[in-house]
Design a protein around this motif. Structure first.
Motif, short mmCIF file in Angstrom:
data_model
loop_
_atom_site.label_atom_id
_atom_site.label_comp_id
_atom_site.label_asym_id
_atom_site.label_seq_id
_atom_site.Cartn_x
_atom_site.Cartn_y
_atom_site.Cartn_z
N ASP A 1 22.20 4.18 36.21
CA ASP A 1 21.76 5.69 36.72
C ASP A 1 21.86 5.78 37.96
N GLY A 2 21.65 6.69 38.55
CA GLY A 2 21.45 7.13 40.11
C GLY A 2 23.00 7.41 40.52
N GLY A 3 23.25 7.29 42.01
CA GLY A 3 24.40 7.71 42.56
C GLY A 3 25.81 6.90 42.19
N PHE A 4 25.60 5.87 41.72
CA PHE A 4 26.67 5.19 41.44
C PHE A 4 27.46 5.26 40.30
N VAL A 5 26.70 6.11 39.42
CA VAL A 5 27.53 6.60 38.06
C VAL A 5 28.78 7.27 38.30
N ASP A 6 28.87 7.84 39.50
CA ASP A 6 30.12 8.66 39.68
C ASP A 6 31.11 7.83 40.31
N ASN A 7 30.81 6.56 40.60
CA ASN A 7 31.73 5.92 41.17
C ASN A 7 32.65 4.93 40.13
N GLU A 8 33.73 5.47 39.85
CA GLU A 8 34.77 4.99 39.04
C GLU A 8 34.91 3.45 38.86
N LEU A 9 35.10 2.86 40.36
CA LEU A 9 35.27 1.63 40.32
C LEU A 9 34.05 0.69 39.96
N PHE A 10 33.10 1.17 40.41
CA PHE A 10 31.83 0.43 40.23
C PHE A 10 31.53 0.37 38.87
N THR A 11 31.49 1.30 38.02
CA THR A 11 31.32 1.30 36.55
C THR A 11 32.31 0.71 35.72
N THR A 12 33.73 0.72 36.18
CA THR A 12 34.79 0.26 35.52
C THR A 12 34.48 -1.40 35.78
N LEU A 13 34.52 -1.78 36.95
CA LEU A 13 34.69 -3.03 37.33
C LEU A 13 33.12 -3.79 36.65
N LEU A 14 32.18 -3.09 36.47
CA LEU A 14 30.78 -3.92 35.99
C LEU A 14 31.14 -3.78 34.44
N ALA A 15 31.71 -2.94 33.76
CA ALA A 15 31.95 -3.31 32.16
C ALA A 15 32.89 -4.15 31.94
N LEU A 16 33.98 -4.62 32.91
CA LEU A 16 34.80 -5.68 32.91
C LEU A 16 34.15 -7.04 33.10
#
Length: 462
Positions: free
Chosen positions: A397-412
């Motif tokens: 949740d929050g501001g980094f949900v729109d950061n594609e690199l953040f969410t993609t790298l975390l999922a990896l």
């Protein structure tokens, strides 16, 4: 035409002040943002402009009452934590709303540890790393007593910020679990009551009666009767919609200037090792502990992106348009570049490390390196928050949900967990509205109202 019944929520952050109206299905029908310049306390340290904030609260609520569109039925407040408002016997505010980053003199801390230490034992029992500043709001009382005895002697009630905003409208002061449990050093998580040091200093008598955050009062404002909540700490409020809707163990990563990984399914006391890794306890609205691991994610991100932007001569918003590039990611893993951040910076919020950016061929390459490092730290914090609890799902949740690199790298980095993000995060405002409800949530509420999306499971590329 009948007016629409609404719940009003004031969501007060350090930078932005937000106002929402929710309908009965928790949909936002109106929102407003406000910004106030900080003022300075007597020592020149920046602090909240409390008077201007109060005026805005009352003017805004009055405008809803005079609107032909809405019928105001409930009001609640979510704010940042670790902040006291001190009142005299007549209910007048005695001091500024001291900034939680204001340092406590070393001599005061030394006297505190000498009387109630050692430091490590205090931190374990209170679930709060002692930071040396007013982020431990309980120590604000001790600091005032030792350094401003005349002011301290006039304090009749010390009220945490969310509860003070409620007090403005109801005239009745309360303490509340999520604020008391927010790294204050006031609470003994082992005993489930105020810590011994709080009682020995006589501070317990200065704290209003303690209630759960779902407590309400019926009051009047401008001649209109409505229900008032007693306020809630913003991080705990952000957790609430997920907790009420989700049946299986999960962790919420609430991102922003600070990223807080919140685990409400871990019931063990903190250890010295936990505290060394910036783990602390929060509390649920009903007093149950929440394991939390925090890092200075947005703070470091902001500083480092500014350095990259200046070096590569890009517009300030250029970083928003950078998408995940798998080939660049693989290249950086196979051929390491200089580190852009230091591990210690993540927990302390120290100045971001300035490095030589000449080894990077482009903004995109340096930005990918930055996000790889930040997500590595986020992985550490998330795994620490999970501990040995049977977590199966992670919400972001929050501001980094729109950061594609953040969410993609975390999922990896977590191929075995179900990771969900939100398209329209409302965070603490929604939780502050929900805590007033006596009804359960509608079926699949998160999917509908939060527009949950699943990150596709991928094999970790490393």
């Amino acid at each position: 035409m009948a007016r629409q019944k609404v719940t009003a929520i004031f969501d007060i952050g350090k930078t932005n002040k937000k106002f929402f109206l929710f309908d009965s299905a928790y949909q936002v029908v109106y929102k407003e943002y406000k910004y106030f310049e900080e003022i300075k306390d007597a020592s020149g340290f920046p602090t909240e402009n409390l008077k201007s904030l109060e005026e805005w609260l009352k003017t805004t609520l009055k405008s809803v009452l005079t609107s032909p569109k809405y019928e105001l039925t409930k009001v609640n407040f979510s704010t940042y934590g670790a902040s006291f408002v001190h009142l005299d016997k007549a209910g007048n505010v005695l001091t500024p709303l001291y900034n939680y980053l204001k340092p406590i003199p070393a001599a005061v801390l030394e006297a505190f540890y000498k009387t109630y230490g050692p430091k490590e034992t205090l931190e374990e029992s209170t679930g709060a790393p002692i930071s040396g500043n007013l982020l431990n709001s309980g120590l604000q009382l001790y600091w005032l007593k030792k350094t401003h005895p005349k002011v301290f002697s006039k304090i009749a009630r010390s009220v945490h910020f969310p509860q003070y905003l409620s007090y403005l409208f109801t005239g009745v002061a309360f303490s509340e679990f999520t604020s008391i449990g927010c790294h204050t050093a006031l609470w003994d998580f082992d005993k489930g009551t105020y810590h011994d040091w709080v009682q020995k200093e006589g501070f317990e008598t200065m704290l209003p009666p303690l209630l759960a955050a779902n407590s309400t009062m019926v009051g009047q404002f401008e001649g209109t009767t409505m229900t008032f909540g007693i306020g809630i700490h913003d991080s705990s409020a952000t957790l609430l919609p997920y907790y009420l809707n989700e049946k299986k163990p999960f962790v919420l990563v609430s991102t922003g200037t600070w990223s807080i990984a919140l685990n409400p399914f871990y019931n063990k006391l903190l250890t010295e090792k936990d505290l060394q890794h910036n783990v602390l306890n929060y509390m649920m609205y009903d007093g149950r502990p929440v394991r939390a691991a925090r890092l200075f994610l947005g703070g470091i991100y902001k500083k480092q992106v500014a350095l990259l932007t200046a070096f590569f001569k890009k517009p300030k918003t250029y970083h928003i348009s950078v998408s995940f590039q798998e080939d660049l990611y693989r290249q950086l893993l196979s051929t390491p570049r200089p580190s852009l951040i230091q591990e210690v910076e993540i927990g302390t919020g120290m100045q971001a490390k300035t490095t030589d950016l000449t080894p990077f061929a482009s903004f995109e390459e340096a930005y990918h390196q930055l996000m790889i490092e930040l997500v590595a730290q986020q992985e550490n914090a998330l795994r620490t928050a999970i501990g040995d609890s049977p977590v199966q799902k992670v919400y972001i949740d929050g501001g980094f949900v729109d950061n594609e690199l953040f969410t993609t790298l975390l999922a990896l980095r977590f191929p075995d967990l179900k990771i969900r993000t939100t398209i329209s995060p409302l965070g603490s405002a929604l939780g502050a509205a929900m805590v007033l409800s006596e009804d359960g949530l509608p079926n699949k509420f998160l999917k509908r109202a939060y527009q949950m999306k699943k990150l596709k499971p991928q094999k970790r590329m490393s």
